[in-house]
Design an enzyme around this catalytic site. Structure first.
Site, PDB file in Angstrom:
ATOM      1  N   THR A  13       0.835  -1.197   0.000  1.00 24.54           N
ATOM      2  CA  THR A  13       0.000   0.000   0.000  1.00 24.54           C
ATOM      3  C   THR A  13       0.871   1.249   0.000  1.00 24.54           C
ATOM      4  O   THR A  13       1.988   1.243   0.511  1.00 24.54           O
ATOM      5  CB  THR A  13      -0.958   0.009   1.203  1.00 24.54           C
ATOM      6  N   SER A  15       2.457   2.781  -2.506  1.00 21.69           N
ATOM      7  CA  SER A  15       3.728   2.351  -3.089  1.00 21.69           C
ATOM      8  C   SER A  15       4.084   3.031  -4.399  1.00 21.69           C
ATOM      9  O   SER A  15       4.868   2.499  -5.188  1.00 21.69           O
ATOM     10  CB  SER A  15       3.702   0.834  -3.284  1.00 21.69           C
ATOM     11  N   ILE A  19       9.432   4.819   0.390  1.00 15.55           N
ATOM     12  CA  ILE A  19       9.724   3.500   0.941  1.00 15.55           C
ATOM     13  C   ILE A  19       8.847   2.442   0.293  1.00 15.55           C
ATOM     14  O   ILE A  19       9.301   1.339  -0.020  1.00 15.55           O
ATOM     15  CB  ILE A  19       9.543   3.506   2.473  1.00 15.55           C
ATOM     16  N   TYR A 154       1.290  11.764  15.071  1.00  8.83           N
ATOM     17  CA  TYR A 154       1.929  10.741  14.236  1.00  8.83           C
ATOM     18  C   TYR A 154       2.491   9.620  15.097  1.00  8.83           C
ATOM     19  O   TYR A 154       2.269   8.432  14.822  1.00  8.83           O
ATOM     20  CB  TYR A 154       3.036  11.386  13.409  1.00  8.83           C
TER      21      TYR A 154
END
Length: 264
Positions: A13, A15, A19, A154
């Site tokens: 996901t 992507s 990263i 976060y």
């Protein structure tokens, strides 16, 4: 040691870059048929083209869906009903003072960083358990252990990802399905590059130096004294996604450059 994911299907996901894209590239390089995901069809199409250029002949496809919504998660599952490997990578971040962070922002971070993984794991884990093989990997963060004062919202979501992955690993007890969390530290992804763009323009330094300055200022416990590359994070994810990691489950695996100051 050779990682061979031939015959396996993977969903990563978030992507289309950063990263997530590096993880997808690592998976296809290891032979996995890989599904990319982003919010827009244009972003997905560009990521597929880029990945096919990087790894010619690769098996890759994509699904455009906003996984910060229940509808977006359902769209992904409808397009890809089963998978062997699920990498819950999609996430958002950004500094904001606690006293200036409204409920709506908390809810947005929870929807993207936590509920996407909840919904997709709930959809795909039963099939993995039935087939008695699977890998679910959550991209948490060192911020889940070392809560940053500048983005508490976060950090809280990344702590929740650790709890979720550990609980799901226990839920899969007795199967060959593993669930783990990966904890990157500061990583020089496209998102971080954009966050640091202003500092680079002010100083005129190369982005790698600007990132290293950020690490030494904001993560002074870092042992490598620099930001990691996206490929360094992806390498660990690909190993955990492979059959070689069969005895690793319920773990919080750090690729944080030593930021978290503990031996455990």
């Amino acid at each position: 040691m050779k990682i061979d994911l031939t015959g396996k299907t993977a969903i990563v996901t978030g992507s289309t870059n950063g990263i997530g894209f590096a993880i997808a590239r690592g998976l296809v390089e290891s032979g996995a048929s890989t599904v990319l995901n982003g919010r827009t069809q244009d972003a997905v199409d560009k990521a597929i083209a880029r990945l096919q250029a990087d790894v010619p002949g690769t098996q890759v496809r994509g699904v455009a869906a906003d996984l910060g919504t229940a509808e977006g998660c359902a769209r992904l599952v409808a397009a890809e009903p089963t998978t062997d490997i699920l990498v819950n990578n999609v996430g958002i971040f950004g500094p904001q003072d606690f006293f200036e962070t409204p409920d709506e922002e908390w809810e947005r971070f929870f929807a993207v960083n936590i509920m996407s993984g909840v919904r997709l794991s709930r959809a795909y884990l039963p099939g993995m358990a039935k087939r008695n093989w699977g890998r679910v990997i959550f991209l948490s963060s060192e911020s889940g252990l070392n809560i940053p004062a500048e983005m508490i919202h976060y950090g809280v979501t990344k702590t929740a990802d650790l709890a979720l992955s550990r609980g799901l690993a226990k839920r899969m007890t007795g199967t060959n399905v593993t669930v783990n969390a990966i904890l990157p530290g500061p990583t020089l992804s496209e998102g971080v590059r954009e966050m640091l763009r202003g500092d680079q323009e002010k100083t005129g330094k190369p982005m790698e130096e600007v990132a290293a300055d950020f690490v030494t200022t904001h993560r002074p416990s870092s042992i490598i004294r620099r930001a990691a590359t996206v490929d360094e994070v992806a390498n660990l994810v690909v190993y955990v996604a492979s059959p070689l990691s069969s005895a690793t489950t319920g773990a919080a695996l750090r690729v944080d450059g030593g930021v978290v100051d503990t031996i455990a």
